[in-house]
Design a protein around this motif. Structure first.
Motif, PDB file in Angstrom:
ATOM      1  N   LYS C  42      -8.060  38.928  14.858  1.00 56.28           N
ATOM      2  CA  LYS C  42      -8.919  38.220  14.011  1.00 56.28           C
ATOM      3  C   LYS C  42      -9.496  36.839  14.274  1.00 56.28           C
ATOM      4  O   LYS C  42     -10.842  36.902  14.331  1.00 56.28           O
ATOM      5  CB  LYS C  42      -8.080  38.191  12.370  1.00 56.28           C
ATOM      6  N   THR C  43      -8.552  36.389  14.695  1.00 55.86           N
ATOM      7  CA  THR C  43      -9.098  34.890  14.828  1.00 55.86           C
ATOM      8  C   THR C  43      -9.828  34.876  16.291  1.00 55.86           C
ATOM      9  O   THR C  43     -11.012  34.219  16.445  1.00 55.86           O
ATOM     10  CB  THR C  43      -7.933  33.902  14.968  1.00 55.86           C
ATOM     11  N   THR C  44      -9.651  35.647  17.117  1.00 62.50           N
ATOM     12  CA  THR C  44     -10.405  35.798  18.337  1.00 62.50           C
ATOM     13  C   THR C  44     -11.759  36.287  17.786  1.00 62.50           C
ATOM     14  O   THR C  44     -12.773  35.850  18.522  1.00 62.50           O
ATOM     15  CB  THR C  44      -9.736  36.996  19.166  1.00 62.50           C
ATOM     16  N   LEU C  45     -11.749  37.294  17.196  1.00 60.89           N
ATOM     17  CA  LEU C  45     -13.156  37.953  16.659  1.00 60.89           C
ATOM     18  C   LEU C  45     -14.112  36.524  16.062  1.00 60.89           C
ATOM     19  O   LEU C  45     -15.183  36.626  16.317  1.00 60.89           O
ATOM     20  CB  LEU C  45     -12.900  38.723  15.577  1.00 60.89           C
ATOM     21  N   VAL C  46     -13.437  35.939  15.202  1.00 57.66           N
ATOM     22  CA  VAL C  46     -14.115  34.683  14.494  1.00 57.66           C
ATOM     23  C   VAL C  46     -14.588  34.061  15.846  1.00 57.66           C
ATOM     24  O   VAL C  46     -15.654  33.423  15.753  1.00 57.66           O
ATOM     25  CB  VAL C  46     -13.350  34.140  13.435  1.00 57.66           C
ATOM     26  N   ASN C  47     -13.789  33.556  16.734  1.00 59.07           N
ATOM     27  CA  ASN C  47     -13.981  32.592  17.926  1.00 59.07           C
ATOM     28  C   ASN C  47     -15.260  33.301  18.421  1.00 59.07           C
ATOM     29  O   ASN C  47     -15.979  32.332  19.040  1.00 59.07           O
ATOM     30  CB  ASN C  47     -12.696  32.242  18.555  1.00 59.07           C
ATOM     31  N   VAL C  48     -15.123  34.551  18.806  1.00 55.61           N
ATOM     32  CA  VAL C  48     -16.334  35.061  19.585  1.00 55.61           C
ATOM     33  C   VAL C  48     -17.579  34.896  18.734  1.00 55.61           C
ATOM     34  O   VAL C  48     -18.744  34.646  19.339  1.00 55.61           O
ATOM     35  CB  VAL C  48     -15.920  36.374  19.778  1.00 55.61           C
ATOM     36  N   LEU C  49     -17.575  35.410  17.455  1.00 60.99           N
ATOM     37  CA  LEU C  49     -18.570  35.168  16.603  1.00 60.99           C
ATOM     38  C   LEU C  49     -19.552  33.948  16.526  1.00 60.99           C
ATOM     39  O   LEU C  49     -20.627  33.732  16.435  1.00 60.99           O
ATOM     40  CB  LEU C  49     -18.445  36.021  15.197  1.00 60.99           C
ATOM     41  N   THR C  50     -18.321  32.926  16.557  1.00 67.75           N
ATOM     42  CA  THR C  50     -18.961  31.358  16.342  1.00 67.75           C
ATOM     43  C   THR C  50     -19.032  30.708  17.571  1.00 67.75           C
ATOM     44  O   THR C  50     -19.377  29.556  17.646  1.00 67.75           O
ATOM     45  CB  THR C  50     -17.947  30.765  15.458  1.00 67.75           C
ATOM     46  N   GLY C  51     -18.978  31.215  18.769  1.00 64.49           N
ATOM     47  CA  GLY C  51     -19.454  30.659  19.957  1.00 64.49           C
ATOM     48  C   GLY C  51     -18.091  29.848  20.582  1.00 64.49           C
ATOM     49  O   GLY C  51     -18.596  29.323  21.704  1.00 64.49           O
ATOM     50  N   LEU C  78     -28.841  27.332  14.264  1.00 65.82           N
ATOM     51  CA  LEU C  78     -29.160  28.501  13.637  1.00 65.82           C
ATOM     52  C   LEU C  78     -28.785  28.927  12.180  1.00 65.82           C
ATOM     53  O   LEU C  78     -29.271  29.826  11.811  1.00 65.82           O
ATOM     54  CB  LEU C  78     -28.765  29.623  14.638  1.00 65.82           C
ATOM     55  N   GLY C  79     -27.827  27.919  11.794  1.00 67.18           N
ATOM     56  CA  GLY C  79     -27.401  28.613  10.418  1.00 67.18           C
ATOM     57  C   GLY C  79     -26.118  29.207  10.391  1.00 67.18           C
ATOM     58  O   GLY C  79     -25.884  30.023   9.290  1.00 67.18           O
ATOM     59  N   MET C  80     -25.152  29.017  11.228  1.00 63.80           N
ATOM     60  CA  MET C  80     -23.739  29.730  10.909  1.00 63.80           C
ATOM     61  C   MET C  80     -22.658  28.687  10.951  1.00 63.80           C
ATOM     62  O   MET C  80     -22.749  27.398  11.765  1.00 63.80           O
ATOM     63  CB  MET C  80     -23.571  30.516  12.179  1.00 63.80           C
ATOM     64  N   ALA C  81     -21.895  28.674   9.949  1.00 67.39           N
ATOM     65  CA  ALA C  81     -20.513  27.518  10.040  1.00 67.39           C
ATOM     66  C   ALA C  81     -19.424  28.106  10.001  1.00 67.39           C
ATOM     67  O   ALA C  81     -19.370  29.372   9.506  1.00 67.39           O
ATOM     68  CB  ALA C  81     -20.936  26.927   8.857  1.00 67.39           C
ATOM     69  N   ARG C  82     -18.446  27.604  10.325  1.00 60.84           N
ATOM     70  CA  ARG C  82     -17.271  28.220  10.081  1.00 60.84           C
ATOM     71  C   ARG C  82     -16.224  26.998   9.606  1.00 60.84           C
ATOM     72  O   ARG C  82     -16.209  25.695   9.608  1.00 60.84           O
ATOM     73  CB  ARG C  82     -16.606  28.582  11.572  1.00 60.84           C
ATOM     74  N   SER C  83     -14.803  27.455   9.119  1.00 63.39           N
ATOM     75  CA  SER C  83     -13.824  26.721   8.796  1.00 63.39           C
ATOM     76  C   SER C  83     -12.685  27.339   9.569  1.00 63.39           C
ATOM     77  O   SER C  83     -12.763  28.525  10.003  1.00 63.39           O
ATOM     78  CB  SER C  83     -13.443  26.698   7.608  1.00 63.39           C
ATOM     79  N   PHE C  84     -11.747  26.482   9.905  1.00 62.71           N
ATOM     80  CA  PHE C  84     -10.551  26.975  10.761  1.00 62.71           C
ATOM     81  C   PHE C  84      -9.347  27.353   9.765  1.00 62.71           C
ATOM     82  O   PHE C  84      -9.146  26.732   8.876  1.00 62.71           O
ATOM     83  CB  PHE C  84     -10.190  25.821  11.780  1.00 62.71           C
ATOM     84  N   GLN C  85      -8.441  28.077  10.617  1.00 61.40           N
ATOM     85  CA  GLN C  85      -7.155  28.728  10.035  1.00 61.40           C
ATOM     86  C   GLN C  85      -6.361  27.709   9.681  1.00 61.40           C
ATOM     87  O   GLN C  85      -5.687  27.232   8.672  1.00 61.40           O
ATOM     88  CB  GLN C  85      -6.408  29.592  11.464  1.00 61.40           C
ATOM     89  N   LEU C  86      -5.971  26.396  10.722  1.00 66.69           N
ATOM     90  CA  LEU C  86      -5.161  25.210  10.523  1.00 66.69           C
ATOM     91  C   LEU C  86      -6.126  24.237   9.881  1.00 66.69           C
ATOM     92  O   LEU C  86      -7.415  24.288  10.438  1.00 66.69           O
ATOM     93  CB  LEU C  86      -4.554  24.921  11.940  1.00 66.69           C
ATOM     94  N   VAL C  87      -5.658  23.337   9.125  1.00 66.62           N
ATOM     95  CA  VAL C  87      -6.777  22.311   8.807  1.00 66.62           C
ATOM     96  C   VAL C  87      -7.342  21.617   9.720  1.00 66.62           C
ATOM     97  O   VAL C  87      -6.564  21.225  10.497  1.00 66.62           O
ATOM     98  CB  VAL C  87      -5.980  21.323   7.650  1.00 66.62           C
ATOM     99  N   THR C  88      -8.756  21.530   9.763  1.00 64.84           N
ATOM    100  CA  THR C  88      -9.244  20.987  10.888  1.00 64.84           C
ATOM    101  C   THR C  88     -10.150  19.924  10.277  1.00 64.84           C
ATOM    102  O   THR C  88     -11.280  20.134   9.788  1.00 64.84           O
ATOM    103  CB  THR C  88     -10.092  21.929  12.030  1.00 64.84           C
ATOM    104  N   LEU C 169     -18.134  31.887   8.170  1.00 65.65           N
ATOM    105  CA  LEU C 169     -17.201  32.312   8.680  1.00 65.65           C
ATOM    106  C   LEU C 169     -15.871  31.347   8.253  1.00 65.65           C
ATOM    107  O   LEU C 169     -15.624  30.433   8.774  1.00 65.65           O
ATOM    108  CB  LEU C 169     -17.044  32.830  10.238  1.00 65.65           C
ATOM    109  N   MET C 170     -14.884  31.984   7.412  1.00 64.31           N
ATOM    110  CA  MET C 170     -13.775  31.049   7.196  1.00 64.31           C
ATOM    111  C   MET C 170     -12.375  31.863   7.543  1.00 64.31           C
ATOM    112  O   MET C 170     -12.397  33.295   7.435  1.00 64.31           O
ATOM    113  CB  MET C 170     -13.608  31.119   5.523  1.00 64.31           C
ATOM    114  N   ASP C 171     -11.679  30.892   8.460  1.00 60.01           N
ATOM    115  CA  ASP C 171     -10.341  31.591   8.650  1.00 60.01           C
ATOM    116  C   ASP C 171      -9.369  31.114   8.001  1.00 60.01           C
ATOM    117  O   ASP C 171      -8.917  30.199   8.157  1.00 60.01           O
ATOM    118  CB  ASP C 171     -10.290  31.224  10.295  1.00 60.01           C
ATOM    119  N   ILE C 201     -20.754  35.650   3.627  1.00 62.19           N
ATOM    120  CA  ILE C 201     -19.438  35.036   3.734  1.00 62.19           C
ATOM    121  C   ILE C 201     -18.635  35.936   4.499  1.00 62.19           C
ATOM    122  O   ILE C 201     -18.557  37.245   4.048  1.00 62.19           O
ATOM    123  CB  ILE C 201     -18.643  34.679   2.527  1.00 62.19           C
ATOM    124  N   VAL C 202     -18.101  35.471   5.547  1.00 55.90           N
ATOM    125  CA  VAL C 202     -17.118  36.348   6.325  1.00 55.90           C
ATOM    126  C   VAL C 202     -15.744  35.709   6.362  1.00 55.90           C
ATOM    127  O   VAL C 202     -15.788  34.505   6.500  1.00 55.90           O
ATOM    128  CB  VAL C 202     -17.292  36.550   8.041  1.00 55.90           C
TER     129      VAL C 202
END
Lengths: 423, 277, 250, 315
Positions: C42-51, C78-88, C169-171, C201-202
């Motif tokens: 799951k996290t790998t997928l998010v990491n791949v999607l967010t570069g 381009l308009g993509m944002a993410r948050s991390f699984q561990l508080v970052t 994308l929110m992990d 939202i993902v």
């Protein structure tokens, strides 16, 4: 402190003068207290042992002068500061001049420091008597006629003398030469002078290797291996610090010292570390301008050598003599100027004038300052021998040459001078 | 010899993640102590050929300063590496003066013991046997370290700690003790290195400061934290120096820095670093 | 309209295959949840999607632009944002500064060297807008590391929102949040997303109540492959997925 | 506020010092001004961006040698031109060097900068035909604002016009840096220090901004270096040696890296302390090492942290 009536009157007069002309106070007061001599001495790094040696000479001179009543009745007082990087040393010099208001500064060994101090002395209008810091180009380029700085002998004196001796004793007995010299101006100047003089004497020696280890290097394994491959008949080196015994030891271990002729122009600076175990006999070794076991040494030199050995359990080297001479020359100049000026304490300008051409007895015989502020001294070199009571090598016989013979005269380029020799 | 210092540096970095600028100072201390010890031993009537164990002993004995210094570093383990680097820089400054205070400024050396074991001919070159003894000793220490890290219990603990401190701690490893011992071992590698090299050279004040940069070069080229890297790095630096001196002496110093930068740029983890994430 | 699309993405770490041919599509207006057991990718997928981690092979496009190998910075533009699984978060920055980093980035002003940040009204308004939505308005001056855990989590997400992305994308947005507070956090997020016009939202999420309560679509991953990609109702009906991924529904 | 009052008093003291008739103390502060400017730059890297350079002396030396080449080789005596040229040279050198260095962080960054510094040192030392080698290169007295001031002797020049000139440059540098730190770029750099991955995900191009910080730091280093060599009258290779970089970091830490005025205070205190201790004992390095150790262990926020303990200590 004694305060005689006369002293008191003088002070009051000074006080009155102070009220009218505040700027004149300092010189009046300064002339009654002790003479203050600023000393710049290296205390850390490669230069530290040399600095220490110079300081010993200064201390010996100071003790003698003060024991005999000082300079014109004024005690000599030393203000000691550290010689380090050029930047920091210039600041120390300023401190001596501006804060301690010393009458003169003696000291400095490093060429880079000397290059910075020369102009600083002129700017601060403070007499500077260099121990060893001397440089050809920098000072000549930027300070053609220094007023306040008095320099040591030229960088290349020892190379010139060693080259003359090499030509005299070994001409025709070597075909290939190699140089291993510390990687800075002193090393380069000496090597260049050696090659120029060989040419002048018509010795067509082929240079098979030129090595430039860092000053103060402690590992010469690769250099020695390179030299062993190149198999020179003669090796020229102007090492003067802890690198000398290390190189000798490693060269000896590689069998390099058995058949090769060695010219060590300045190795006498660390003569006690040149143990017989690894330093061969018959190498040409230079002691710069003081040789501790000179049979023709003066009473003064003998007294100093004894004092030095009793106090430090070591035999002195040349830097002590540089230090001693600067102090002795200052005293002589003050006295000379006072004689000319009717016995009063002379002005700074009068002292400077008196320093030009002043002669004083140093530990190695008489020395003087030339009119262009360059030191004249006698240099000692000779071939090493194991026949002595020490565990290190000495030289026998001792050859000596004066700077009149081995230092370029005022206003002449080094190579023009060499090329003008009649040989 | 560079290898020993670099190995000490590597060990401490690998386990404690501290880059120890003071490693050069330990080397210098070892050299001075070696001179003093051998002089004292010879004066006490020790036969000259036995000087080698005396040197080794002096180097090892000096490592007792290890735990004390480690104690000094302890308060800052959790801080940024930059602070650790600075604290070791402070140690460099202090040791320089300690050495000057104890031994003075003049070079110290051991006269003839260098050639006690004689010379041998290798090809066209004459080499003192002592050099071979030192090389053998260095190789033995390298092999010993390898064995120690791979086979002994403590070695395994050290490696586990290097891999993952939290995990090792969770498994009940006493970190304070491991750190103290590892650091002492690192110090010992430096002091022994200094002591062993001294017959061939002389102890001078600035040897520590000069060595640090070279030890760094070795470590960077070999890869931080890698023992094999330290060995290879030391070899590379040695060979580059020798080749530069023989062919183009002007670039000796430059060449090493250029290689360091090239390695850092092309393979920042070093030539022999393990592939860790 | 398709915003984000991944096709046949593979990702290897050494010999380990973390993603093994994953395809995924996110359309405008969708709330997509990615679920799966630990190590499903799951996290790998998010990491791949967010570069953050480039895929070993496969295509990823965002708003019709090929973004394989694009840096997080470019994706953010381009308009993509993410948050991390561990508080970052930025521990030593205040809440206001943290949000300002994102606001400046959105306004393209991050690199201005000599304008006074404190006097930029537009940035301040943007910071306040997000802070109010996340209930951080009264804590703007506090250093991030001094916030309670829940607020740290909110700040992490809020800073991503402050980019005004099209897709976020929110992990695991509610990991580390107590069960009682999870719904409240999710409400805050969804409300904020609506207010700020975020188009999709993902999220990666473990809590099935939240997954089933909010998602329009659920993607179930297992051992680096897509096991199912369907509506919550369809997933609930798929016994296979329930057994391997969801666990026993409560 | 006590700190503000102290600061104002210090500024007043600095302004009035040349009039107090203490020429030595006045000249002593000149290198402190040069160092302070260089440290403002270093602190943009360390305090703001979180990168510890062990090669900042490279740029100080670069500025010093720029001043030397211009004044003694090319006959350019205008200090304004010298400072601008130093800044320009710094940009030219820091660009490619920074491009390589900022790819790494922490210890790797420190080592890489150290290696570059030593590379420059070797260059200065080895290519003596160009650089004067170990003897260095003379720096002639510059012309300030087009006025030669030849009627002044050197002490009067240094403690008068040059003192105020250097102080003005320092003030200007501090104002520029203050502006920079409070700007959006400053915030971006701080966000990189705090958490580079997070900053990246928020659209901050970490490497580009680190490079910007590196170049700006280099410019400050070179300008400081150019001022530093004027009172000495010489630029020498030791300026680039790694221990000089170490001293720079020492000064920064002594003053306090997380306070804007830490660098300035650190430079001044270091110089004054060195002056006193060096005269007192030849074992001043030991004392300085001990001071550094105490600062690192017990007062990581430096003197400014003691004077102004408002913020909680950094972890």
């Amino acid at each position: 402190m004694r305060c005689t009536r006369r002293h008191f009157l003088k002070l009051s007069a000074a006080g009155a003068a102070a009220a009218a002309l505040p700027l004149d106070v300092a010189p009046v007061l300064a002339q009654s207290g002790p003479v203050r001599l600023g000393i710049l001495v290296a205390k850390a790094g490669v230069l530290a042992p040399v600095g220490e040696s110079g300081l010993r000479g200064v201390q010996f001179a100071t003790d003698r002068i003060n024991g005999a009543g000082g300079i014109l009745g004024r005690k000599l007082e030393l203000v000691i500061e550290e010689e380090s990087s050029p930047k920091d040393t210039v600041e120390r010099f300023r401190k001596l001049a501006l804060q301690h208001k010393v009458d003169a500064v003696s000291g400095a060994i490093s060429t880079g420091v000397g290059l910075a101090l020369g102009p600083a002395a002129e700017e601060m209008k403070t007499i500077w008597l260099s121990w060893d810091a001397t440089t050809q180009k920098g000072v000549e380029e930027s300070m053609p006629k220094p007023k306040y700085s008095f320099r040591s002998t030229d960088n290349e004196c020892e190379a010139v003398m060693a080259s003359i001796l090499t030509a005299r004793h070994w001409k025709g007995r070597f075909k290939t030469v190699a140089g291993i010299n510390p990687d800075y101006s002193y090393g380069r100047d000496n090597w260049a002078a050696f090659l120029a003089i060989m040419k002048k004497y018509g010795i067509e020696a082929q240079v098979v290797s030129e090595l430039w280890p860092k000053l103060g290097a402690t590992d010469f394994t690769s250099h020695v291996a390179t030299l062993a491959q190149a198999r020179p008949d003669l090796i020229f080196s102007c090492f003067w610090a802890g690198d000398t015994p290390i190189f000798m030891k490693q060269a000896h271990a590689a069998g390099l010292t058995r058949s090769t002729k060695l010219v060590l122009t300045t190795g006498g600076g660390v003569h006690e570390s040149l143990k017989k175990d690894f330093t061969p006999e018959g190498a040409l070794l230079g002691y710069n301008c003081f040789y501790f076991e000179n049979t023709k040494a003066s009473a003064l030199a003998r007294e100093f050598t004894r004092w030095h050995h009793d106090k430090f359990k070591e035999w002195p080297n040349y830097e002590s003599d540089h230090g001693y001479f600067t102090v002795a020359a200052f005293k002589a100049a003050v006295e000379r100027a006072a004689r000319a000026g009717g016995g009063k304490w002379p002005t700074q300008d009068a002292i400077i004038q008196a320093l030009e051409g002043v002669e004083a007895e140093s530990l190695s015989g008489p020395r003087r300052y030339r009119e262009d502020h360059i030191m004249e001294a006698t240099f000692f070199q000779g071939f090493t021998t194991h026949k002595n009571k020490h565990d290190f090598v000495t030289i026998d016989p001792v050859e000596s040459m004066g700077t009149k013979q081995i230092q370029k005269p005022s206003g002449v380029g080094l190579y023009d001078w060499i090329n003008g020799w009649k040989v | 010899m560079l290898f020993l210092v670099a190995a000490g540096l590597q060990l401490v970095f690998g386990v404690q993640k501290i880059l120890n600028l003071a490693c050069g100072s330990f080397y210098a201390l070892g050299a001075y102590a070696g001179v003093s010890a051998v002089r004292a031993a010879l004066a006490a009537g020790l036969p000259a050929p036995l000087f080698f164990p005396v040197l080794l002993g002096a180097g090892l004995a000096l490592a007792v300063i290890g735990p004390a210094i480690e104690r000094l570093l302890r308060p800052i383990y959790d801080r940024d590496e930059s602070f650790q680097l600075l604290l070791t820089f402070a140690l460099v400054l202090m040791f320089e003066d300690v050495i000057r205070f104890v031994w003075g400024t003049a070079p110290h050396q051991l006269g003839n013991v260098y050639l006690t074991y004689g010379q041998v001919r290798v090809g066209a070159l004459t080499v003192p046997t002592y050099n071979l003894v030192v090389i053998a000793c260095g190789a033995a220490i390298a092999a010993g370290m390898g064995w120690f890290l791979a086979r002994t219990r403590f070695g395994r603990i050290v490696r586990a700690t290097a891999e993952n401190r939290e995990m090792a701690e969770a498994m009940g490893v006493d970190m304070a003790r491991v750190y103290s011992r590892v650091f002492t071992l690192g110090v010992a590698l430096g002091t022994v290195g200094g002591a062993l090299v001294i017959p061939a050279t002389a102890a001078v004040n600035e040897m520590g400061i000069d060595l640090i940069v070279e030890a760094f070069a070795v470590v960077v080229i070999g890869g931080l934290g890698s023992m094999r890297g330290a060995f290879a790095g030391a070899l590379i630096v040695g060979v580059v120096k020798a080749v530069a001196i023989a062919t183009w002496p002007e670039v000796e110093m430059l060449a090493i820095y250029v290689i360091v930068i090239a390695v850092l740029v092309l393979r920042p983890a070093g030539l022999f670093a393990r592939a860790t994430a | 309209m398709t915003l984000l699309e991944a096709a046949d993405v593979r990702k290897f770490y050494g010999d380990t295959c973390a993603l093994d041919g994953v395809s995924l599509r996110v359309d405008a207006g969708e709330f997509v949840s990615i679920i799966g057991p630990n190590g499903a990718g799951k996290t790998t997928l998010v990491n791949v999607l967010t570069g953050l981690a480039p895929p070993s092979s496969g295509r990823v496009s965002f708003k019709g632009v090929d973004v394989v190998g694009a840096t997080p910075v470019r994706l953010a533009r381009l308009g993509m944002a993410r948050s991390f699984q561990l508080v970052t978060i930025f521990p030593g920055l205040s809440v206001a500064d943290t949000l300002a980093v994102a606001a400046l980035s959105r306004l393209g002003r991050s690199a201005r060297p000599f304008t006074a940040l404190a006097r930029d009204a537009e940035v301040r308004a943007a910071v306040e807008e997000v802070a109010v939505l996340f209930g951080l308005a009264d804590k703007l001056g506090r250093l991030a590391r001094t916030l309670p855990q829940g607020d740290k989590k909110l700040l992490d997400v809020a800073s991503a929102f402050a980019l005004h992305p099209d897709v976020i994308l929110m992990d695991e947005p509610t990991s580390g949040v107590s069960t009682a507070d999870k719904t409240a956090v999710m409400e805050t997020l969804v409300q904020a997303a609506r207010r700020m016009g975020i188009r999709a939202i993902v999220q990666v999420e473990h809590d099935m109540d939240i997954v089933f309560g909010y998602s329009d679509r659920i993607v179930a991953l297992h051992q680096g492959r897509v096991l199912a990609d369907a509506t919550p109702d369809a997933i609930r009906a798929d016994a296979d997925v329930v057994a391997t991924v969801v666990g026993r529904p409560r | 506020m006590i700190v503000r009052a102290l600061g104002l008093a210090a500024c007043a003291a600095l302004l009035l010092l040349p009039l107090a008739g203490l020429p030595y103390t006045t000249t002593l502060l000149l290198p402190a001004f040069g160092y302070a400017i260089a440290l403002l730059g270093l602190n943009l890297l360390f305090g703001t961006t979180g990168l510890l350079s062990f090669g900042h002396a490279l740029f100080v030396a670069l500025g010093g040698y720029t001043a030397a080449v211009l004044t003694s080789r090319l006959g350019v005596r205008s200090l304004e031109i010298v400072l601008l040229a130093a800044a320009a040279t710094a940009v030219v050198v820091a660009g490619p060097v920074g491009l390589v260095c900022v790819r790494y962080v922490k210890i790797y960054f420190g080592m890489l900068t150290l290696a570059f510094g030593m590379l420059f040192y070797s260059f200065l030392y080895k290519f003596y035909a160009l650089t004067g080698g170990d003897e260095g290169m003379r720096v002639l007295r510059p012309v300030l604002l087009g006025r030669p001031l030849e009627h002044l002797d050197t002490v009067a020049f240094l403690t008068g016009p040059f003192y105020y000139y250097a102080l003005a440059v320092l003030t200007l540098a501090a104002l520029v840096m203050r502006r920079l730190v409070a700007s959006p770029l400053g915030l971006s750099l701080r966000s990189i220090r705090e958490n580079a991955a997070k900053a990246e995900s928020l659209g901050v191009s970490v490497r580009r901004y680190r490079l910007a910080a590196f170049v700006v730091a280099a410019v400050f280093g070179a300008v400081g270096g150019a001022l530093l060599v004027v009172p000495t009258g010489l630029a020498d290779p030791l300026l680039a040696y790694w221990t000089h970089s170490g001293n720079l970091v020492f000064m920064l830490l002594l003053g306090g890296f997380d306070h804007f005025f830490g660098p300035v205070l650190g430079a001044v205190v270091f110089i004054l302390l060195q002056d006193q201790v060096m005269s007192l004992t030849s074992y001043w390095r030991f004392l300085f090492g001990a001071i550094l150790a105490v600062v690192v262990i017990f007062f990581p926020r430096g003197l400014m942290g003691l004077l102004d303990p408002r913020r909680a200590p950094a972890p």
